[in-house]
Design an enzyme around this catalytic site. Sequence first.
Site, PDB file in Angstrom:
ATOM      1  CB  SER A 199      -0.826   0.039   1.278  1.00  0.00           C
ATOM      2  OG  SER A 199      -1.855  -1.324   1.216  1.00  0.00           O
ATOM      3  N   GLY A 204      -4.446   2.509  -2.170  1.00  0.00           N
ATOM      4  CA  GLY A 204      -4.885   1.196  -1.429  1.00  0.00           C
ATOM      5  C   GLY A 204      -5.692   0.204  -1.871  1.00  0.00           C
ATOM      6  CB  ILE A 217       4.490  -1.176   6.020  1.00  0.00           C
ATOM      7  CG1 ILE A 217       4.341  -0.599   4.823  1.00  0.00           C
ATOM      8  CG2 ILE A 217       5.169  -2.482   5.921  1.00  0.00           C
ATOM      9  CD1 ILE A 217       3.324  -1.085   3.659  1.00  0.00           C
ATOM     10  CG  ASN A 258      -6.375 -14.216  -4.065  1.00  0.00           C
ATOM     11  OD1 ASN A 258      -6.961 -12.969  -3.577  1.00  0.00           O
ATOM     12  ND2 ASN A 258      -6.300 -14.597  -5.155  1.00  0.00           N
ATOM     13  CD  GLU A 265      -3.643  -9.453   4.744  1.00  0.00           C
ATOM     14  OE1 GLU A 265      -3.994 -10.491   4.028  1.00  0.00           O
ATOM     15  OE2 GLU A 265      -2.977  -9.487   5.713  1.00  0.00           O
TER      16      GLU A 265
END
Length: 389
Positions: free
Chosen positions: A136, A141, A167, A250, A373
């Site tokens: 990011s 984002g 982070i 994922n 995420e």
Amino acid sequence: MTTQHSELPAQPLTRLSEDEQLFRDSVYEFADREIRPLVREMDEQAKIPKALIDKLFDLGVMGIEVPDSFGGGGASFFHSVLAVEALSRVDPSIGVLVDVQNTLVINALVRWGNEDVRKRYLPKMAADTIGAYALSEAGSGSDAFAMTTRAAERDGEWALTGRKLWITNANEADVFIVFANVSPEAGYRGITAFLVERGFSGFTVGKKEDKLGIRASSTCELLFDDCRVPRANVLGEVGKGYKVAIETLNEGRIGIGAQMIGLAQGALDHAIAYTRERKQFGKAIAEFQAVQHQIARAATELEAARLLVYNAARLRDSRQPFLTEAAMCKIFSSEVAERVASLAVNLFGGYGFVKDYPVEKLYRDAKIGQIYEGTSNLQLQTIAKQLLG
Ligand SMILES: Cc1cc2nc3c(=O)[nH]c(=O)nc-3n(C[C@H](O)[C@H](O)[C@H](O)COP(=O)(O)OP(=O)(O)OC[C@H]3O[C@@H](n4cnc5c(N)ncnc54)[C@H](O)[C@@H]3O)c2cc1C
């Protein structure tokens, strides 16, 4: 009449193997003994003591999927999920430290690192080195591939210039997976993943954020000013960093699902214990049917969330498609965590609103599950795309 079964019946999703159960219980016992007494102080000071981090390495939860040949646990992704859940039941800040280390950083190294990268980094990660995952930026984002951090070839090395924001683990980490674009004209096909060490010239860890929740977990800006990275520190292939990012995230979001069910379990534990003790109108408040129903509903929602998380993790470990299930488990478990933590605050009454009791922190911590995420809208977008094309 007897029924002939040609196969064993399918196992319940939440049934753990003996090894999984021992692992989960040992992590929870550790969390209860070593982490619980520190939760409030870590939240107030926004810091995780180094001694606790050392103990997490000794426990073996910082290198769960690192192969045994490199000194790690040689265990499955599901084990990482169990560890993150057990730790987050006590403190979701420690849950995310361990989650990023395992489901993002080590996962990416195991999957995308060549022999040399694995040999150089995996033994350290299992022994004493914390990792961070830097995608990011201030302006990118949800639209992560619009990043402006650039990498150019210079003197036989890569030179990175730009800034990353938000982070996790940045204050404690020594190894950073950093995404930068090597050819912006190629769009996302220029994105490349680099392994940057804390000591590399031109790299600085910047301002630490002062946050609503998971306050002990560090969240910092990273600055790259002509930061020199050896060619051998490209993770995966040049121009294929977008794949590293998408595929790792994922999987990573199943870890966030685990953090959220752990948090919800922690809030429910506190609510059950408190309502049994607290007396009003001459009896324990747990004896009021309205309270019983609130607790029963919370437990039901938590069970549903846990099934989604475990199913996504088990699909991933059995190499079956899990994209939709991972997005579903993250959005649902983060919403359940917020609802259960909110209920716990309500059931504690005024005591739920003050820092002497543990539930207001869990309520603050729950909010992040719907943001990092991939925000909830982005999870819904992923699910809808699978359904509608
Ligand atoms: C505590 C913390 C830790 C983090 N750790 C890390 C880390 O370790 N590494 C890392 O790389 N990043 C990290 N992040 C960053 C995090 O992943 C981003 O904040 C997140 O992806 C959202 O991006 P954004 O903040 O730019 O919000 P934006 O993308 O600006 O989103 C703002 C709002 O707009 C909505 N929105 C955006 N696009 C769409 C769309 N197409 N359709 C519908 N709605 C949309 C979003 O859902 C959201 O509600 C962390 C963030 C926090 C707060």
